[in-house]
Design a protein around this motif. Structure first.
Motif, PDB file in Angstrom:
ATOM      1  N   LEU A  68      44.850  22.229 -14.629  1.00  0.00           N
ATOM      2  CA  LEU A  68      43.781  23.682 -14.557  1.00  0.00           C
ATOM      3  C   LEU A  68      43.014  23.597 -16.103  1.00  0.00           C
TER       4      LEU A  68
ATOM      5  N   ASN B  29      46.580  29.696  -4.002  1.00  0.00           N
ATOM      6  CA  ASN B  29      45.340  29.618  -4.671  1.00  0.00           C
ATOM      7  C   ASN B  29      44.845  30.704  -5.813  1.00  0.00           C
TER       8      ASN B  29
ATOM      9  N   TYR C 261      45.144  31.890 -11.368  1.00  0.00           N
ATOM     10  CA  TYR C 261      44.447  32.717 -12.251  1.00  0.00           C
ATOM     11  C   TYR C 261      44.748  34.151 -12.277  1.00  0.00           C
TER      12      TYR C 261
ATOM     13  N   PRO D  98      38.895  33.767 -13.088  1.00  0.00           N
ATOM     14  CA  PRO D  98      38.572  32.438 -12.645  1.00  0.00           C
ATOM     15  C   PRO D  98      37.483  31.753 -12.964  1.00  0.00           C
TER      16      PRO D  98
ATOM     17  N   SER E 176      35.809  28.882  -8.199  1.00  0.00           N
ATOM     18  CA  SER E 176      37.106  28.797  -7.789  1.00  0.00           C
ATOM     19  C   SER E 176      37.479  29.680  -6.521  1.00  0.00           C
TER      20      SER E 176
ATOM     21  N   ASP F 243      40.027  31.274  -6.392  1.00  0.00           N
ATOM     22  CA  ASP F 243      40.992  32.449  -6.831  1.00  0.00           C
ATOM     23  C   ASP F 243      40.297  33.406  -7.121  1.00  0.00           C
TER      24      ASP F 243
END
Length: 227
Positions: free
Chosen positions: A30, A89, A92, A99, A103, A105
């Motif tokens: 990531l 997911n 973050y 995020p 994303s 997230d």
């Protein structure tokens, strides 16, 4: 904000090594900046980790095992909670980081806000559909009423048309009755005339027979006198 990952580089546990590799590998994938802190070779790191892990998150023996993850001084969680966040997911959010754009997230607060907004939009849409449905029903009712009115007018026209022939039929029936009466009167008149003629004929025959009998009687009387 600095993500701290407490590790045991010289751990003899295969399971611990694998969990540490999973956490570190995922953070690197990531491209999340983090600082690895070894507790096996650094007593200060080990003591700091043990003191800052919340008591409710510690195992029954009170000694938390690596990997343990912090955001600065805030505790994020252990491997199990990290794994759950990865599955959902929400890494973050788990790490307390914003995020990146695009994303999936989304922080819990924003998710709740978006969910509330979506609920409001759905409610407004449903209300609009209900209004449209009511408007459509009113239009349908108006169309039905117009159709019924047209049917009533057509029925009245048919009824009026039926009444006119009915009156004509009544007149025709009266004329037929009158003609029938006239025919009946003519028939009765002819029958009476025929009966009268027959009576006259019978009377004439009777008179003729009486006359013949009288003539015969006269002849017999004359013959007797002649003798």
């Amino acid at each position: 904000m600095v993500i701290k990952v407490f590790l045991a580089t010289s751990s003899g546990s295969t399971a611990i090594k694998k969990k540490q590799q999973d956490v570190v590998g995922f953070l690197e994938a990531l491209k999340v900046d983090y600082t690895p802190l070894d507790i096996a070779c650094n007593e200060e790191n080990r003591m700091w980790m043990r003191q800052n892990v919340p008591s409710e998150k510690k195992p029954t023996n009170g000694i938390p095992l690596p990997p343990q993850i912090f955001n600065e001084e805030s505790y994020c969680g252990d491997y199990d909670t990290f794994f759950d966040a990865k599955e959902d997911n929400l890494v973050y959010t788990f790490l307390g980081l914003p995020p990146p754009p695009g994303s999936k997230d989304v922080p819990v607060e924003e998710r709740n806000g978006h969910a509330h907004e979506e609920e409001e939009e759905e409610e407004e849409q449903a209300a609009g559909e209900e209004e449209e449905g009511e408007g459509g029903e009113e239009e349908e009712l108006e169309e039905v009423a117009e159709g019924e009115a047209a049917d009533d007018e057509a029925t009245e026209g048919e009824t009026a048309g039926d009444e006119a022939p009915a009156e004509d039929d009544g007149e025709e029936e009266e004329e037929a009755v009158e003609e029938t009466d006239e025919v009946t009167e003519d028939t009765e008149g002819r029958a009476m005339e025929e009966e009268q003629e027959e009576a006259d004929e019978d009377r004439e025959e009777e008179e003729a027979e009486v006359q013949e009998e009288e003539e015969e009687d006269v002849e017999e009387t004359q013959e007797e006198e002649a003798e």
